[in-house]
Design a protein around this motif. Structure first.
Motif, mmCIF file in Angstrom:
data_model
loop_
_atom_site.group_PDB
_atom_site.id
_atom_site.type_symbol
_atom_site.label_atom_id
_atom_site.label_comp_id
_atom_site.label_asym_id
_atom_site.label_seq_id
_atom_site.Cartn_x
_atom_site.Cartn_y
_atom_site.Cartn_z
ATOM 1 N N ASN A 1 47.273 59.281 22.213
ATOM 2 C CA ASN A 1 48.190 58.713 23.211
ATOM 3 C C ASN A 1 48.962 59.785 23.933
ATOM 4 O O ASN A 1 49.248 60.810 23.552
ATOM 5 N N ASN B 1 59.841 54.682 23.233
ATOM 6 C CA ASN B 1 59.114 53.840 24.183
ATOM 7 C C ASN B 1 57.912 53.090 23.627
ATOM 8 O O ASN B 1 57.299 52.322 24.366
ATOM 9 N N ASP B 2 57.544 53.319 22.387
ATOM 10 C CA ASP B 2 56.324 52.721 21.835
ATOM 11 C C ASP B 2 56.649 52.063 20.491
ATOM 12 O O ASP B 2 56.856 52.742 19.483
ATOM 13 N N GLY B 3 56.676 50.750 20.500
ATOM 14 C CA GLY B 3 57.038 50.002 19.288
ATOM 15 C C GLY B 3 56.095 50.240 18.125
ATOM 16 O O GLY B 3 56.537 50.332 16.975
ATOM 17 N N ASP B 4 54.806 50.341 18.393
ATOM 18 C CA ASP B 4 53.841 50.578 17.317
ATOM 19 C C ASP B 4 54.076 51.943 16.673
ATOM 20 O O ASP B 4 54.087 52.069 15.447
ATOM 21 N N PHE B 5 54.272 52.952 17.510
ATOM 22 C CA PHE B 5 54.530 54.289 16.975
ATOM 23 C C PHE B 5 55.837 54.297 16.192
ATOM 24 O O PHE B 5 55.914 54.867 15.112
ATOM 25 N N ARG B 6 56.869 53.658 16.742
ATOM 26 C CA ARG B 6 58.177 53.630 16.094
ATOM 27 C C ARG B 6 58.085 53.022 14.688
ATOM 28 O O ARG B 6 58.678 53.537 13.748
ATOM 29 N N TYR C 1 47.395 58.933 16.095
ATOM 30 C CA TYR C 1 48.061 58.247 17.194
ATOM 31 C C TYR C 1 48.573 59.248 18.225
ATOM 32 O O TYR C 1 48.434 59.037 19.432
ATOM 33 N N LYS D 1 56.616 64.764 22.330
ATOM 34 C CA LYS D 1 55.857 63.516 22.378
ATOM 35 C C LYS D 1 56.367 62.530 21.324
ATOM 36 O O LYS D 1 56.482 61.331 21.591
ATOM 37 N N LEU E 1 57.707 58.822 22.206
ATOM 38 C CA LEU E 1 57.059 57.648 21.611
ATOM 39 C C LEU E 1 58.012 56.846 20.737
ATOM 40 O O LEU E 1 57.938 55.618 20.699
ATOM 41 N N LYS E 2 58.905 57.521 20.028
ATOM 42 C CA LYS E 2 59.896 56.798 19.204
ATOM 43 C C LYS E 2 60.732 55.853 20.066
ATOM 44 O O LYS E 2 61.092 54.768 19.621
#
Length: 78
Positions: free
Chosen positions: A78, A23-28, A74, A16, A20-21
């Motif tokens: 998610n 595909n998800d800017g907030d997580f990155r 997070y 996961k 997320l790294k």
């Protein structure tokens, strides 16, 4: 020294985290911030950079814990 990289801290979320790294800017952003703080702490603990105070190192460790808590929340949501 103990390994504090995120996939070591949360091995059950390794896949996961990788998704997320990418595909998800907030997580990155949170992930990069955590890894930067963790790397800085490692450098200080390993003696590679001796120009810090105990208070500064303690503050960095506290920041790492807060970032890790935020990342864990997070990951769970998610």
């Amino acid at each position: 020294m103990e390994n504090h990289n995120l996939t070591h801290e949360f091995p059950e979320y390794e896949d996961k985290i990788n998704v997320l790294k990418l595909n998800d800017g907030d997580f990155r952003k949170m992930y990069v911030n955590y890894e930067e703080v963790n790397a800085l702490i490692q450098h200080y603990e390993e003696g590679e950079q001796n120009h810090t105070t105990d208070d500064h190192l303690t503050d960095l460790r506290k920041k790492r814990v807060h970032l890790k808590d935020d990342l864990y929340s997070y990951l769970r949501q998610n």
